[in-house]
Design a protein around this motif. Structure first.
Motif, PDB file in Angstrom:
ATOM      1  N   ASN A 152       3.870   3.357  11.593  1.00  0.00           N
ATOM      2  CA  ASN A 152       4.530   3.541  10.303  1.00  0.00           C
ATOM      3  C   ASN A 152       3.660   4.404   9.392  1.00  0.00           C
ATOM      4  O   ASN A 152       2.467   4.124   9.232  1.00  0.00           O
ATOM      5  N   ASP A 153       4.276   5.415   8.778  1.00  0.00           N
ATOM      6  CA  ASP A 153       3.481   6.352   7.983  1.00  0.00           C
ATOM      7  C   ASP A 153       3.152   5.829   6.589  1.00  0.00           C
ATOM      8  O   ASP A 153       2.208   6.289   5.965  1.00  0.00           O
ATOM      9  N   PHE A 154       3.922   4.909   6.021  1.00  0.00           N
ATOM     10  CA  PHE A 154       3.585   4.320   4.721  1.00  0.00           C
ATOM     11  C   PHE A 154       4.097   2.884   4.731  1.00  0.00           C
ATOM     12  O   PHE A 154       5.156   2.588   4.195  1.00  0.00           O
ATOM     13  N   PRO A 155       3.346   1.971   5.352  1.00  0.00           N
ATOM     14  CA  PRO A 155       3.814   0.593   5.518  1.00  0.00           C
ATOM     15  C   PRO A 155       3.662  -0.221   4.236  1.00  0.00           C
ATOM     16  O   PRO A 155       3.289   0.307   3.177  1.00  0.00           O
ATOM     17  N   SER A 156       3.883  -1.510   4.348  1.00  0.00           N
ATOM     18  CA  SER A 156       3.813  -2.393   3.185  1.00  0.00           C
ATOM     19  C   SER A 156       2.386  -2.761   2.799  1.00  0.00           C
ATOM     20  O   SER A 156       2.140  -3.176   1.658  1.00  0.00           O
ATOM     21  N   PHE A 157       1.450  -2.656   3.735  1.00  0.00           N
ATOM     22  CA  PHE A 157       0.058  -3.064   3.528  1.00  0.00           C
ATOM     23  C   PHE A 157      -0.030  -4.530   3.091  1.00  0.00           C
ATOM     24  O   PHE A 157      -0.920  -4.911   2.327  1.00  0.00           O
ATOM     25  N   LYS A 158       0.885  -5.363   3.598  1.00  0.00           N
ATOM     26  CA  LYS A 158       0.868  -6.782   3.260  1.00  0.00           C
ATOM     27  C   LYS A 158      -0.410  -7.438   3.758  1.00  0.00           C
ATOM     28  O   LYS A 158      -0.903  -7.140   4.833  1.00  0.00           O
ATOM     29  N   GLU A 159      -0.919  -8.344   2.945  1.00  0.00           N
ATOM     30  CA  GLU A 159      -2.142  -9.101   3.223  1.00  0.00           C
ATOM     31  C   GLU A 159      -3.413  -8.253   3.146  1.00  0.00           C
ATOM     32  O   GLU A 159      -4.510  -8.757   3.400  1.00  0.00           O
TER      33      GLU A 159
END
Length: 310
Positions: A244-251
């Motif tokens: 994914n090129d711009f993910p959610s960056f969760k956690e």
């Protein structure tokens, strides 16, 4: 700096990128937000050299935002990520071909414009994971156990456009997600969209040197700076199943500030990806049995560090 964020309606209220935009504004930068899905744009005015220090894309696969980003790149504007790199991972059939050719551990991948063509896949390859070539966020991912089931899904699959199919990789039902941001790798785990048990909602875990090397190599292969990698731990080792090129960056701790700093640094250096973009990570178990208080990260270093040749 003056930055332009292209934000699809689907992500208008999401923390990513809304919190990043808020953080950059708090630091004193001017952030313009364009919603390509609903705005009338006069292209000759919207995309022009010198208008912004960088353009940043957060949009759905197949949305109009990528066209705008490519237009910005064509007139010499810095884009985050590189527009060509984004195109290379948004099309999952193309991403599979690129990754396999460069030695990444991706499963064999079939592509078909019509679902009936997938019925030519040998029965020995089943069960299959079938999904749209432009899918995202787990949309329309299906586990297809038999050729008969594939035939039964023909009408459902026909509306999805280009499809890819990959042999199912036996695993624990847990996806390992590795995020690259601000020069570091961060690992999390959560239940697979194919798992009937949604018990793991997301937690940080330690990262092994082997998976860290693969995740860093993904950035180099596709030319990405900010990205996420979905990894399954199969019987023959780690397997990359999505990029994914711009993910959610969760956690990811302080994700908004980390992503904001990364955007500014890319804007300052013109978006060029460093050739020395590889990682040495702590040699811990890939999946910790319990959440860890501080995620194990690896600062991007040298190619030798990524492969363990220290």
């Amino acid at each position: 700096m003056r930055l332009c964020f292209l934000v699809e309606e689907r992500y208008r209220h999401d923390g990513m990128p809304r919190e990043v935009i808020r953080q950059l504004s708090a630091w004193g930068h001017q952030v313009d937000v364009v919603r390509p899905g609903r705005s009338l744009l006069r292209m000759s005015d919207a995309v022009r050299a010198g208008s912004h220090d960088a353009w940043v894309l957060k949009t759905v696969s197949g949305g109009p935002g990528l066209t705008l980003l490519e237009a910005a790149s064509a007139v010499g504007l810095t884009t985050v990520n590189d527009a060509r790199a984004i195109r290379g991972v948004r099309d999952k059939a193309l991403a599979a071909a690129i990754g396999r050719s460069r030695g990444l551990p991706l499963p064999p991948t079939y592509a078909a414009a019509r679902p009936e063509a997938l019925e030519e896949i040998p029965e020995a390859e089943f069960p299959l994971v079938v999904k749209p070539a432009d899918g995202s966020s787990g949309r329309a991912v299906r586990l297809v156990p038999t050729p008969d089931r594939l035939r039964a899904l023909r009408a459902e699959l026909a509306v999805e456009g280009m499809l890819i199919a990959q042999p199912y990789v036996p695993n624990s039902g847990i996806d390992l997600k590795v995020y690259c941001v601000d020069g570091e790798l961060h690992a999390t785990e959560r239940s697979s969209p194919l798992s009937p048990d949604g018990g793991v909602r997301g937690r940080r875990v330690r990262l092994s040197a082997e998976v860290a090397a693969i995740a860093a190599e993904v950035g180099a292969v596709y030319g990405l700076d900010l990205y996420g990698v979905d990894v399954l731990l199969g019987p023959d080792g780690p397997v990359v199943v999505d990029v994914n090129d711009f993910p959610s960056f969760k956690e990811v701790p302080d994700a908004a500030a980390r992503v904001g700093r990364a955007v500014l640094e890319l804007a300052r250096r013109g978006g060029a990806r460093s050739e020395a973009a590889f990682v040495g990570a702590l040699a811990e178990p890939v999946l910790a049995p319990e959440p860890v208080p501080a995620v194990a990260t690896g600062r991007l270093g040298t190619r030798a560090a990524a492969t363990g040749r220290l």
